[in-house]
Design a protein around this motif. Structure first.
Motif, PDB file in Angstrom:
ATOM      1  N   LEU A 149       0.856  -1.189   0.000  1.00  0.00           N
ATOM      2  CA  LEU A 149       0.000   0.000   0.000  1.00  0.00           C
ATOM      3  C   LEU A 149       0.889   1.235   0.000  1.00  0.00           C
ATOM      4  O   LEU A 149       1.394   1.645   1.041  1.00  0.00           O
ATOM      5  CB  LEU A 149      -0.928   0.001   1.220  1.00  0.00           C
ATOM      6  N   SER A 150       1.077   1.836  -1.156  1.00  0.00           N
ATOM      7  CA  SER A 150       1.967   2.991  -1.271  1.00  0.00           C
ATOM      8  C   SER A 150       1.171   4.286  -1.192  1.00  0.00           C
ATOM      9  O   SER A 150      -0.056   4.295  -1.309  1.00  0.00           O
ATOM     10  CB  SER A 150       2.737   2.930  -2.596  1.00  0.00           C
ATOM     11  N   GLY A 151       1.887   5.372  -0.983  1.00  0.00           N
ATOM     12  CA  GLY A 151       1.276   6.692  -0.998  1.00  0.00           C
ATOM     13  C   GLY A 151       0.456   7.020   0.230  1.00  0.00           C
ATOM     14  O   GLY A 151      -0.383   7.922   0.199  1.00  0.00           O
ATOM     15  N   ILE A 152       0.681   6.318   1.348  1.00  0.00           N
ATOM     16  CA  ILE A 152      -0.078   6.588   2.565  1.00  0.00           C
ATOM     17  C   ILE A 152       0.746   7.460   3.510  1.00  0.00           C
ATOM     18  O   ILE A 152       1.965   7.538   3.409  1.00  0.00           O
ATOM     19  CB  ILE A 152      -0.482   5.291   3.278  1.00  0.00           C
ATOM     20  N   SER A 153       0.052   8.108   4.440  1.00  0.00           N
ATOM     21  CA  SER A 153       0.701   8.896   5.483  1.00  0.00           C
ATOM     22  C   SER A 153       0.246   8.342   6.826  1.00  0.00           C
ATOM     23  O   SER A 153      -0.928   8.447   7.190  1.00  0.00           O
ATOM     24  CB  SER A 153       0.307  10.369   5.356  1.00  0.00           C
ATOM     25  N   ILE A 154       1.157   7.694   7.543  1.00  0.00           N
ATOM     26  CA  ILE A 154       0.826   7.098   8.838  1.00  0.00           C
ATOM     27  C   ILE A 154       0.883   8.168   9.919  1.00  0.00           C
ATOM     28  O   ILE A 154       1.887   8.866  10.066  1.00  0.00           O
ATOM     29  CB  ILE A 154       1.776   5.936   9.162  1.00  0.00           C
ATOM     30  N   HIS A 155      -0.193   8.299  10.687  1.00  0.00           N
ATOM     31  CA  HIS A 155      -0.268   9.298  11.755  1.00  0.00           C
ATOM     32  C   HIS A 155       0.289   8.762  13.070  1.00  0.00           C
ATOM     33  O   HIS A 155       1.065   9.430  13.739  1.00  0.00           O
ATOM     34  CB  HIS A 155      -1.715   9.743  11.960  1.00  0.00           C
ATOM     35  N   LYS A 156      -0.128   7.557  13.430  1.00  0.00           N
ATOM     36  CA  LYS A 156       0.347   6.970  14.685  1.00  0.00           C
ATOM     37  C   LYS A 156       0.089   5.470  14.659  1.00  0.00           C
ATOM     38  O   LYS A 156      -0.786   4.979  13.945  1.00  0.00           O
ATOM     39  CB  LYS A 156      -0.342   7.611  15.894  1.00  0.00           C
ATOM     40  N   ILE A 157       0.876   4.746  15.461  1.00  0.00           N
ATOM     41  CA  ILE A 157       0.758   3.294  15.564  1.00  0.00           C
ATOM     42  C   ILE A 157       0.679   2.929  17.044  1.00  0.00           C
ATOM     43  O   ILE A 157       1.475   3.415  17.848  1.00  0.00           O
ATOM     44  CB  ILE A 157       1.958   2.586  14.909  1.00  0.00           C
ATOM     45  N   PHE A 158      -0.276   2.073  17.386  1.00  0.00           N
ATOM     46  CA  PHE A 158      -0.436   1.618  18.757  1.00  0.00           C
ATOM     47  C   PHE A 158      -0.186   0.114  18.839  1.00  0.00           C
ATOM     48  O   PHE A 158      -0.637  -0.642  17.987  1.00  0.00           O
ATOM     49  CB  PHE A 158      -1.849   1.921  19.279  1.00  0.00           C
ATOM     50  N   ARG A 159       0.529  -0.298  19.876  1.00  0.00           N
ATOM     51  CA  ARG A 159       0.693  -1.715  20.181  1.00  0.00           C
ATOM     52  C   ARG A 159      -0.455  -2.151  21.089  1.00  0.00           C
ATOM     53  O   ARG A 159      -0.759  -1.497  22.085  1.00  0.00           O
ATOM     54  CB  ARG A 159       2.027  -1.968  20.868  1.00  0.00           C
ATOM     55  N   ILE A 160      -1.102  -3.279  20.761  1.00  0.00           N
ATOM     56  CA  ILE A 160      -2.237  -3.780  21.532  1.00  0.00           C
ATOM     57  C   ILE A 160      -1.726  -4.826  22.517  1.00  0.00           C
ATOM     58  O   ILE A 160      -1.045  -5.771  22.129  1.00  0.00           O
ATOM     59  CB  ILE A 160      -3.301  -4.389  20.595  1.00  0.00           C
ATOM     60  N   GLN A 161      -2.079  -4.652  23.789  1.00  0.00           N
ATOM     61  CA  GLN A 161      -1.536  -5.489  24.851  1.00  0.00           C
ATOM     62  C   GLN A 161      -2.678  -6.096  25.669  1.00  0.00           C
ATOM     63  O   GLN A 161      -3.312  -5.411  26.453  1.00  0.00           O
ATOM     64  CB  GLN A 161      -0.610  -4.646  25.740  1.00  0.00           C
ATOM     65  N   ASN A 162      -2.950  -7.382  25.449  1.00  0.00           N
ATOM     66  CA  ASN A 162      -3.989  -8.099  26.176  1.00  0.00           C
ATOM     67  C   ASN A 162      -3.449  -9.493  26.484  1.00  0.00           C
ATOM     68  O   ASN A 162      -3.384 -10.353  25.605  1.00  0.00           O
ATOM     69  CB  ASN A 162      -5.272  -8.172  25.344  1.00  0.00           C
ATOM     70  N   SER A 163      -3.041  -9.710  27.717  1.00  0.00           N
ATOM     71  CA  SER A 163      -2.385 -10.974  28.076  1.00  0.00           C
ATOM     72  C   SER A 163      -3.336 -12.157  27.968  1.00  0.00           C
ATOM     73  O   SER A 163      -2.904 -13.288  27.713  1.00  0.00           O
ATOM     74  CB  SER A 163      -1.807 -10.882  29.490  1.00  0.00           C
ATOM     75  N   PHE A 164      -4.636 -11.928  28.152  1.00  0.00           N
ATOM     76  CA  PHE A 164      -5.597 -13.024  28.030  1.00  0.00           C
ATOM     77  C   PHE A 164      -5.658 -13.521  26.581  1.00  0.00           C
ATOM     78  O   PHE A 164      -5.594 -14.728  26.317  1.00  0.00           O
ATOM     79  CB  PHE A 164      -6.984 -12.566  28.498  1.00  0.00           C
ATOM     80  N   LEU A 165      -5.789 -12.576  25.644  1.00  0.00           N
ATOM     81  CA  LEU A 165      -5.814 -12.956  24.231  1.00  0.00           C
ATOM     82  C   LEU A 165      -4.480 -13.560  23.801  1.00  0.00           C
ATOM     83  O   LEU A 165      -4.432 -14.514  23.013  1.00  0.00           O
ATOM     84  CB  LEU A 165      -6.146 -11.745  23.362  1.00  0.00           C
ATOM     85  N   TRP A 166      -3.383 -12.995  24.303  1.00  0.00           N
ATOM     86  CA  TRP A 166      -2.056 -13.474  23.928  1.00  0.00           C
ATOM     87  C   TRP A 166      -1.843 -14.906  24.401  1.00  0.00           C
ATOM     88  O   TRP A 166      -1.345 -15.756  23.653  1.00  0.00           O
ATOM     89  CB  TRP A 166      -0.992 -12.549  24.502  1.00  0.00           C
ATOM     90  N   ASP A 167      -2.221 -15.199  25.647  1.00  0.00           N
ATOM     91  CA  ASP A 167      -2.041 -16.549  26.179  1.00  0.00           C
ATOM     92  C   ASP A 167      -2.908 -17.556  25.425  1.00  0.00           C
ATOM     93  O   ASP A 167      -2.467 -18.686  25.146  1.00  0.00           O
ATOM     94  CB  ASP A 167      -2.379 -16.576  27.671  1.00  0.00           C
TER      95      ASP A 167
END
Length: 636
Positions: free
Chosen positions: A479-497
């Motif tokens: 996907l070219s030509g985009i402008s990324i504003h911000k990136i968030f890391r999602i942290q949920n230990s229940f889903l991760w486990d």
């Protein structure tokens, strides 16, 4: 791919790719040229693993690991056995798959799935961005020169290699090396400007204003300047930073001697210090610029005079109270108001000591979300930060800062005068994990362990960090030509486990053939209004609806191409989730499938349905423990 509230039967056509060439990252950001599974698993009967190219992509060729001992990876590290990393794997309960109105096996066409964005051990390693970021110097204060007092070495980086968790815009090099005093061959700090972080800072200055030697000399001059400067702002009680460093020589030091850089106190006749657990919780909240107040509970078993005094302020043990960071007050459960103060070491703007306090400046937008004060657009990372300029002006006793483009920052009333937006000044949050570019870090180790609601948290990733560049690179491959504003890391230990347990179970079902997992990063376009529900309970089309329809099965849709999911992202800015997905065995789906049919070759149900037998771009998952939403990307 996408989530919304409507459920059409046919998905809208995906937007056509732009004419510009696809973005190609310089080399992978996530570690180990060996496939993720090779460093997690090996078996006593041998495992067939995909061979990797230099960019970490999976080739058609494979290689077999010997059964009797761990084999070295291309990095020279041995591959541990499955028994050592996954004890008890043979005893994982398989259970019975829940089947709806699945199609018959004879109607399913097996699909060949290539791993497009491989998951490499969940590890962030050295990354390079070819998305050039050119500084816009229009917001530089008119009275400042970009080469004086602003170019700084990060003091926190030099303190046991810790770094600011977000928004660090100072050079990560050895301070003793800058001063010509470090002769240690075992020094963990960089003795060059070659790291990814430093290159992000120097790609404008070093190329056009300084040679590397001149940059090093200028940084040394700024260190010397800091030793001579004195603050006109910090005149009250301060914590002694020299005592914290173990070298205070004053018998009657005017500053306070204690073993930490901050301390919260409540005034009730005298200043009463908060106990450590409450002190740490309050500091954690204060470092978050989005929080103006926090409710905390007094829990203490101490019999000290301070604790008796605090019990009178809070009420009985277990009582709650509200701290207001704007007015610096505390409101007890009995509705009494008390003044609050935060003791601190001096600002590090004038001192290159790791024990001094790093302050960051933010601007509260009209939507209430604080934005760190860099120069130019919010998604760019520059070597000059307005945050340091404002901090230096405040410490110099100045009442305002005027920039070259006419903006005025009022340091007395703490607002941005042109738009009436509030300025926020908070201490930097320190990450207690080493973050050097040449040392890989596991995805799970990057998490901020403070979970505000007990279930999940999201953490914004610093622009220019390895992790940020990794996500940026994956998006721009399709996907070219985009402008990324911000990136968030999602942290949920229940889903991760749950996700990790399902991965172990699938390896067991596949009899150790980890190649069949086909774990990779995939995209899912969505809208901001449902993100909190996704963060808490994962993607589920039955709860949030779908705008993809059910052409390839009734499940949650993903794509291995960002441009496909782009067609299902909505809002301004748009949002796409980057998820880790266990693809497993796949077949072509159809709209009558509530669950994948059985694979005649294995007598087990397929794991995924897709849109093509040879080159699938749409993937449908039916079990929510087979994918983990890792990142949320806001872009235009």
């Amino acid at each position: 791919m996408g989530g919304s509230q409507s459920t059409p039967t046919v998905p809208p056509p995906a937007p056509k790719p732009t004419a510009s060439p696809a973005y190609t990252p310089a080399y992978p950001s996530f570690s180990s040229p060996v496939n993720n599974y090779s460093s997690y698993y090996s078996t006593t009967s041998g495992v067939t693993l995909p061979q990797q190219t230099s960019r970490g992509s999976t080739s058609a060729q494979s290689t077999t690991l010997a059964a009797t001992s761990a084999q070295p990876t291309p990095h020279g590290r041995p591959t541990p056995s499955v028994q050592s990393l996954l004890p008890g794997l043979d005893h994982v309960s398989i259970g019975t798959a829940k089947v709806g109105s699945a199609s018959t096996a004879s109607s399913a066409s097996p699909a060949t799935v290539n791993v497009t964005h491989d998951v490499h051990d969940y590890v962030v390693e050295k990354a390079v961005s070819t998305n050039k970021l050119v500084p816009d110097l229009g917001c530089v204060p008119r009275s400042s020169r970009c080469d004086r007092h602003i170019l700084r070495v990060c003091n926190i980086y030099n303190q046991r290699n810790f770094v600011c968790q977000k928004f660090c815009h100072r050079f990560h090099v050895c301070l003793k090396w800058i001063n010509g005093q470090c002769n240690s061959n075992s020094c963990d700090c960089d003795h060059s400007f070659n790291s990814t972080h430093n290159q992000m800072l120097t790609q404008y200055l070093v190329d056009q204003r300084f040679s590397e030697d001149q940059l090093k000399e200028q940084l040394k001059k700024n260190v010397d300047f800091g030793r001579r400067a004195r603050s006109k702002y910090e005149t009250g009680a301060m914590i002694c930073s020299h005592y914290l460093a173990g070298r205070c020589v004053h018998q009657n030091c005017r500053n306070i001697h204690m073993k930490q850089k901050f301390s919260w106190e409540i005034q009730d006749g005298t200043w009463v210090r908060l106990p450590d657990p409450l002190n740490q919780s309050l500091e954690e909240a204060y470092c978050d610029p989005s929080k103006d107040e926090v409710t905390l509970t007094l829990e203490t078993k101490s019999d000290s005079s301070d604790q008796h005094h605090l019990s009178k302020i809070f009420g009985q043990n277990g009582s709650t109270g509200d701290f207001d960071f704007r007015s610096m007050t505390f409101r007890s459960s009995k509705m009494k108001i008390f003044q609050v103060r935060r003791l601190s070491t001096p600002s590090d703007i004038f001192a290159n000591m790791g024990t001094n306090t790093r302050w960051l400046w933010f601007l509260e937008s009209q939507y209430g979300s604080p934005t760190f004060l860099t120069h130019g657009e919010t998604d760019k990372f520059y070597q000059l930060a307005l945050s340091d300029c404002l901090e230096r002006a405040l410490q110099n006793g100045e009442s305002e800062v005027r920039t070259r483009n006419g903006n005025i920052y009022d340091l007395v009333n703490m607002n941005f005068m042109q738009y009436g937006m509030r300025l926020i000044r908070r201490p930097a949050k320190i990450l207690s994990t080493q973050m050097q570019d040449n040392k890989p870090i596991h995805f799970r180790k990057l998490w901020n362990e403070t979970i505000s609601n007990g279930v999940f948290s999201v953490d914004q990733i610093a622009v220019g960090s390895n992790e940020y560049i990794f996500v940026d690179n994956i998006f721009r491959t399709t996907l070219s030509g985009i402008s990324i504003h911000k990136i968030f890391r999602i942290q949920n230990s229940f889903l991760w486990d749950d996700y990790q347990l399902k991965k172990k179970k699938m390896v067991h079902l596949f009899k150790g053939d980890v190649q069949r997992l086909k774990e990779q990063y995939m995209f899912h376009g969505t809208k901001a209004s449902v993100l909190d529900k996704i963060y808490e309970g994962n993607l589920d089309w039955r709860l949030y609806g779908t705008n993809v329809g059910c052409v390839y099965g009734r499940g949650t849709y993903f794509s291995n191409q960002a441009r496909v999911s782009h067609g299902y992202a909505s809002g301004s800015p748009k949002v796409i989730l980057l998820a880790m997905v266990l693809v497993g065995d796949a077949c072509v789906g159809n709209k009558s499938m509530d669950y994948p049919p059985k694979n005649p070759a294995t007598n087990m149900h397929y794991d995924t349905t897709v849109n093509s037998t040879s080159n699938p771009t749409i993937f449908v998952k039916y079990n929510d423990d087979e994918y983990y939403p890792a990142y949320a990307v806001y872009y235009d």
